[in-house]
Design a protein around this motif. Structure first.
Motif, short mmCIF file in Angstrom:
data_model
loop_
_atom_site.label_atom_id
_atom_site.label_comp_id
_atom_site.label_asym_id
_atom_site.label_seq_id
_atom_site.Cartn_x
_atom_site.Cartn_y
_atom_site.Cartn_z
N UNK A 107 19.19 5.74 -12.16
CA UNK A 107 17.93 5.54 -11.41
C UNK A 107 18.28 6.27 -10.08
N UNK A 108 17.25 6.36 -9.16
CA UNK A 108 17.38 7.04 -7.92
C UNK A 108 18.44 6.50 -6.91
N UNK A 109 18.70 5.25 -7.31
CA UNK A 109 19.76 4.54 -6.15
C UNK A 109 20.91 4.24 -7.03
N UNK A 110 21.08 4.03 -8.17
CA UNK A 110 22.21 3.81 -9.06
C UNK A 110 22.61 5.02 -9.96
N UNK A 111 24.04 5.16 -9.92
CA UNK A 111 24.30 6.12 -10.89
C UNK A 111 24.33 5.51 -12.57
N UNK A 112 24.30 6.50 -13.46
CA UNK A 112 24.39 6.32 -14.62
C UNK A 112 25.80 6.23 -15.32
N UNK A 113 25.98 5.20 -16.20
CA UNK A 113 27.36 5.01 -16.82
C UNK A 113 27.06 5.03 -18.50
N UNK A 114 27.89 5.84 -19.13
CA UNK A 114 27.73 5.94 -20.78
C UNK A 114 28.82 5.80 -21.37
N UNK A 115 28.94 5.43 -22.66
CA UNK A 115 29.90 5.39 -23.61
C UNK A 115 29.33 6.41 -24.63
N UNK A 116 30.55 7.40 -24.98
CA UNK A 116 30.19 8.23 -26.08
C UNK A 116 31.25 8.31 -27.06
N UNK A 117 30.92 8.34 -28.38
CA UNK A 117 31.84 8.38 -29.49
C UNK A 117 31.36 9.87 -30.15
N UNK A 136 34.86 8.24 -24.95
CA UNK A 136 35.10 8.10 -23.68
C UNK A 136 33.80 7.51 -22.92
N UNK A 137 33.90 7.34 -21.48
CA UNK A 137 33.05 6.68 -20.57
C UNK A 137 32.84 7.74 -19.69
N UNK A 138 31.54 8.07 -19.33
CA UNK A 138 31.40 8.88 -18.15
C UNK A 138 30.20 8.26 -16.99
N UNK A 139 30.43 8.62 -16.05
CA UNK A 139 29.40 8.27 -14.68
C UNK A 139 29.01 9.59 -14.11
N UNK A 140 27.66 9.35 -13.67
CA UNK A 140 26.91 10.47 -13.16
C UNK A 140 25.91 10.02 -12.04
N UNK A 141 25.67 10.99 -10.87
CA UNK A 141 24.53 10.51 -9.92
C UNK A 141 23.84 11.77 -9.71
#
Length: 236
Positions: free
Chosen positions: A130-140, A159-164
């Motif tokens: 969101x505008x305030x929180x980072x995103x965290x995702x799990x990928x296969x 893998x696990x990734x994070x972005x903002x």
């Protein structure tokens, strides 16, 4: 700006030593073959090439992608040719689905060689961002190479990734595990080379309206690769 982006992609894809086939020209060269396998798995392994955010059901993207991996003298031992790098270039497509799930697929080729690579991913943003929180995702993801007569080559990773995001700039980073293999024809007297390594990657997405540019640095074990994507996307 656009000309500079295209130049980066061409530099990543270009490798003057790649006008050769990737074939085995040695016998009993297990150590060198293991090194070549690690280089190849690092090159073909699925590259995120984008933030962790869920793109939503309207999300869609397509881009030109390129990867460049410097290699060492073990390649000449195995192939009989003086390779200095691996270069791959092709297309990547991503599509958003409901429930913060995204699908992706790509096709790349090593120009001037017998190597084609196909891969796909499924990604779940358990923190969609969101505008305030980072995103965290799990990928296969899973990737298979074709066109190589002397050995089979594939890679599976998680893998696990994070972005903002910050306006038009969205940095991202991730960590994962790669399980790849190069399985040679028994006639060469070589064992299957298994690559089981930690993966680290980081990059950023620069959005210019619908157009986007994404460079990425990836480390699989001891092997470093440099990738870039130039395309368009919406939904991010």
């Amino acid at each position: 700006m656009r000309n500079q982006m295209v130049a980066v992609l061409l530099l990543c894809a270009a490798s003057p030593a790649m006008a050769k086939d990737v074939d085995i020209e040695c016998a009993g060269c297990q150590a060198a073959f293991d090194t070549v396998a690690e280089d190849l798995v690092s090159a073909i392994d699925y590259k995120a090439m984008g933030p962790a955010e869920a793109t939503g059901i309207a999300g869609f993207g397509v881009g030109l992608v390129a990867t460049y991996v410097p290699v060492d003298e073990e390649w000449e031992t195995v192939t009989g040719s003086d390779f200095s790098a691996i270069g791959l270039v092709g297309l990547q497509v991503t599509k958003g689905l409901p429930f913060d799930i995204d699908l992706g697929a790509f096709y790349t080729t090593a120009p001037g060689t017998n190597v084609d690579v196909f891969g796909g991913e499924i990604r779940y943003a358990f923190l969609p961002g969101s505008t305030a929180m980072p995103a965290v995702a799990l990928r296969v993801s899973h990737v298979v190479a074709s066109g190589i007569d002397d050995f089979d080559l594939d890679s599976t990773s998680v893998d696990v990734s994070v972005s903002k995001g910050f306006a038009v700039f969205t940095p991202y980073a991730g960590v994962g595990y790669v399980n790849g293999a190069a399985d040679p024809d028994p006639a060469f007297g070589l064992d299957k080379a298994e690559v089981k390594e930690t993966k680290l990657f980081l990059g950023f997405r620069l959005g210019l309206g619908l157009f986007e540019f994404t460079p990425q640095f990836t480390q699989v074990g001891d092997v470093t690769s440099y990738s870039a994507r130039l395309g368009f996307s919406f939904g991010l």
